[in-house]
Design an enzyme around this catalytic site. Structure first.
Site, PDB file in Angstrom:
ATOM      1  N   HIS A   1       0.829  -1.201   0.000  1.00  0.00           N
ATOM      2  CA  HIS A   1       0.000   0.000   0.000  1.00  0.00           C
ATOM      3  C   HIS A   1       0.866   1.255   0.000  1.00  0.00           C
ATOM      4  O   HIS A   1       2.051   1.206   0.309  1.00  0.00           O
ATOM      5  CB  HIS A   1      -0.986   0.046   1.185  1.00  0.00           C
ATOM      6  CG  HIS A   1      -0.353   0.027   2.543  1.00  0.00           C
ATOM      7  ND1 HIS A   1      -0.129  -1.129   3.252  1.00  0.00           N
ATOM      8  CD2 HIS A   1       0.094   1.034   3.342  1.00  0.00           C
ATOM      9  CE1 HIS A   1       0.429  -0.834   4.420  1.00  0.00           C
ATOM     10  NE2 HIS A   1       0.578   0.475   4.501  1.00  0.00           N
TER      11      HIS A   1
ATOM     12  N   GLU B   1       7.649   1.115   5.050  1.00  0.00           N
ATOM     13  CA  GLU B   1       7.114   0.065   5.923  1.00  0.00           C
ATOM     14  C   GLU B   1       7.352  -1.272   5.230  1.00  0.00           C
ATOM     15  O   GLU B   1       7.177  -1.382   4.020  1.00  0.00           O
ATOM     16  CB  GLU B   1       5.598   0.300   6.123  1.00  0.00           C
ATOM     17  CG  GLU B   1       4.925  -0.754   6.993  1.00  0.00           C
ATOM     18  CD  GLU B   1       3.424  -0.505   7.165  1.00  0.00           C
ATOM     19  OE1 GLU B   1       2.823   0.284   6.407  1.00  0.00           O
ATOM     20  OE2 GLU B   1       2.853  -1.107   8.089  1.00  0.00           O
TER      21      GLU B   1
ATOM     22  N   HIS C   1       3.920   7.155   3.792  1.00  0.00           N
ATOM     23  CA  HIS C   1       4.865   6.050   3.616  1.00  0.00           C
ATOM     24  C   HIS C   1       4.416   5.115   2.505  1.00  0.00           C
ATOM     25  O   HIS C   1       3.280   5.175   2.057  1.00  0.00           O
ATOM     26  CB  HIS C   1       5.077   5.276   4.919  1.00  0.00           C
ATOM     27  CG  HIS C   1       3.882   4.541   5.468  1.00  0.00           C
ATOM     28  ND1 HIS C   1       3.014   5.099   6.375  1.00  0.00           N
ATOM     29  CD2 HIS C   1       3.409   3.303   5.223  1.00  0.00           C
ATOM     30  CE1 HIS C   1       2.067   4.219   6.683  1.00  0.00           C
ATOM     31  NE2 HIS C   1       2.267   3.113   5.988  1.00  0.00           N
TER      32      HIS C   1
HETATM   33 CO    CO Z   1       1.087   1.364   6.295  1.00  0.00          CO
END
Ligand code: CO
Length: 134
Positions: A7, A130, A79
Site C-alpha cells: 500500500h 514500511e 509512507h
Molecule cells: Co502502512
C-alpha cells in the site's frame, strides 16, 4: 528480499472527508475505519485493484501522524509499504547493511494483523518505508 507494493499511505486531516472523497467522488471501494492505538492512527483502506491506498488520521496523544500534519496541514504521502517473505530475516539483512529500524527494532502488528517494521526515511531518500510480512 523486496516483494509487492502492499500500500501507499496518505496522512489526512479528516478521515471522514477523505473516505467520502475516495468513495463518492473517485468511486473506489473503501473499508470501515479501523483504530490502531498501538500505531497512533485510525486507518481506512481504499482498494485500487493492484494495490491499496491507506488513509491515516491521528489517534490519541503523540500520534506520529499529528507531527506530519503539522508540517503538511492538508495531508500528503506518508509512507510506502512493501511485502517481504520473512520480516526478521529482512530486518537482520537491513541492519547488517547499516539501515536503521524505527522503534525498538522488533516488528509490531500492522493493520492487516501481520508483523510490520518501519525503516528510517533518511536511509531511503526521504521516504518512510514500511515492510509487512506477506
Ligand atoms: Co502502512
Amino acid at each position: 528480499m523486496l516483494g509487492r507494493l502492499n500500500h501507499v499511505a496518505l496522512a489526512v486531516p479528516d478521515l471522514g472527508a477523505a473516505t467520502a472523497a475516495y468513495r463518492d467522488v473517485l468511486g473506489a471501494r473503501v473499508t470501515a475505519p479501523q483504530a490502531l492505538p498501538e500505531h497512533g492512527v485510525t486507518v481506512v483502506f481504499v482498494d485500487v485493484g493492484n494495490t491499496k491506498i491507506e488513509l491515516l488520521e491521528p489517534l490519541g496523544e503523540g500520534s506520529p501522524i499529528a507531527a506530519f500534519l503539522e508540517k503538511n496541514p492538508s495531508g500528503g504521502m506518508h509512507h510506502v509499504c512493501y511485502e517481504v517473505d520473512d520480516i526478521l530475516a529482512a530486518r537482520d539483512h537491513l541492519t547488517a547493511c547499516g539501515a536503521r529500524i524505527l522503534g525498538d527494532g522488533n516488528p509490531k502488528t500492522g493493520a492487516h494483523g501481520k508483523p510490520v517494521l518501519f525503516l528510517h526515511p533518511k536511509d531511503f531518500f526521504g521516504t518512510l518505508v514500511e515492510l509487512e510480512q506477506a
